[in-house]
Design an enzyme around this catalytic site. Structure first.
Site, PDB file in Angstrom:
ATOM      1  N   SER A 286       0.914  -1.231   0.155  1.00 35.11           N
ATOM      2  CA  SER A 286      -0.101   0.140   0.138  1.00 35.11           C
ATOM      3  C   SER A 286       0.985   1.435   0.034  1.00 35.11           C
ATOM      4  O   SER A 286       0.526   2.169  -0.626  1.00 35.11           O
ATOM      5  CB  SER A 286      -0.797  -0.010   1.257  1.00 35.11           C
ATOM      6  OG  SER A 286      -1.872  -0.835   1.116  1.00 35.11           O
TER       7      SER A 286
ATOM      8  N   HIS B  56       0.168   4.687   4.564  1.00 37.20           N
ATOM      9  CA  HIS B  56      -0.261   5.183   3.281  1.00 37.20           C
ATOM     10  C   HIS B  56      -0.044   6.756   3.066  1.00 37.20           C
ATOM     11  O   HIS B  56       0.579   7.099   2.001  1.00 37.20           O
ATOM     12  CB  HIS B  56      -1.826   5.062   3.375  1.00 37.20           C
ATOM     13  CG  HIS B  56      -2.418   3.800   3.300  1.00 37.20           C
ATOM     14  ND1 HIS B  56      -3.855   3.217   3.265  1.00 37.20           N
ATOM     15  CD2 HIS B  56      -1.823   2.375   3.228  1.00 37.20           C
ATOM     16  CE1 HIS B  56      -3.849   2.104   3.155  1.00 37.20           C
ATOM     17  NE2 HIS B  56      -2.890   1.358   2.984  1.00 37.20           N
TER      18      HIS B  56
END
Length: 215
Positions: free
Chosen positions: A139, A190
């Site tokens: 991610s 993220h």
């Protein structure tokens, strides 16, 4: 719309070799981990290269720095793998074409590494001081790709059609909300990957612009 994929399987492999290798490595590594244990087991994932940091003694995980890279190619469960590989399959190819293979490969790895780094720093201040921070997944690197397209959407608007720009904004907005709502998701991984992608692409864009002006 640059995020629609029309290539055949062979055409995709030829056009986007680095993205293809990234997907293959994730799939192969997941199969290896699944055949040797539970892909949702924290202990098993740590044994196979999950990123870990320990706030009192090793807040940045520098005692085993290789985990910064191996964790980018690991996933906790099939759903995690499927979602991330779909994102790589669809959204990474235009960036590989734009940056060319070598720069794109370095960019992808750096975004994943820096995502892990920011996550470790934040966790050292926010989590229990005796807790071990553990993270896996592509991610951070994927959000780096999104961060690059955010830069392009804001500062190189002519390069993207309106539908593609709206897609970038929508994915990032949904991603941030989803990362906050679901507690098991590494929000700061993220954010770190996205910021890294935005800033790194900005540096690359500046260098490419200078090169174009010289010619």
């Amino acid at each position: 719309m640059i995020f629609l994929r029309y290539e055949s399987f062979r055409g995709y492999l030829r056009a986007y070799p680095v993205t293809s290798v990234i997907i293959a490595l994730n799939l192969i590594y997941f199969i290896v981990i699944a055949f040797t244990g539970d892909t949702n087991s924290t202990e098993h994932l740590i044994d196979y290269g999950a990123f870990t940091s320990y706030a009192p003694g090793d807040p940045l995980g520098t005692n085993e720095p290789w985990r910064y890279v191996t964790s980018i190619f690991m996933h906790a469960g099939f759903q995690h793998l499927l979602f991330n590989m779909f994102s790589v399959l669809v959204f990474a190819p235009p960036l590989e074409r734009l940056l060319k293979s070598f720069k794109y490969a370095v960019f992808y790895l750096l975004c994943g590494i820096l995502g892990n780094a920011l996550s470790a720093v934040v966790s050292s201040f926010t989590e229990d001081k005796w807790a071990v921070h553990v993270a896996v997944g592509a991610s951070g690197a994927i959000y780096g790709v999104y961060g690059a397209f955010l830069f392009i959407s804001l500062f190189r608007k002519a390069w993207l059609d309106e539908a593609s720009r709206k897609t970038v904004y929508m994915i990032l907005g949904f991603g941030v909300v989803y990362s906050i709502v679901i507690p098991s998701i590494d929000l700061w991984g993220h954010v770190g990957g996205g910021l890294a992608g935005f800033l790194l692409y900005g540096l690359l864009d500046r260098a490419m612009s200078k090169k174009r002006r010289r010619y």
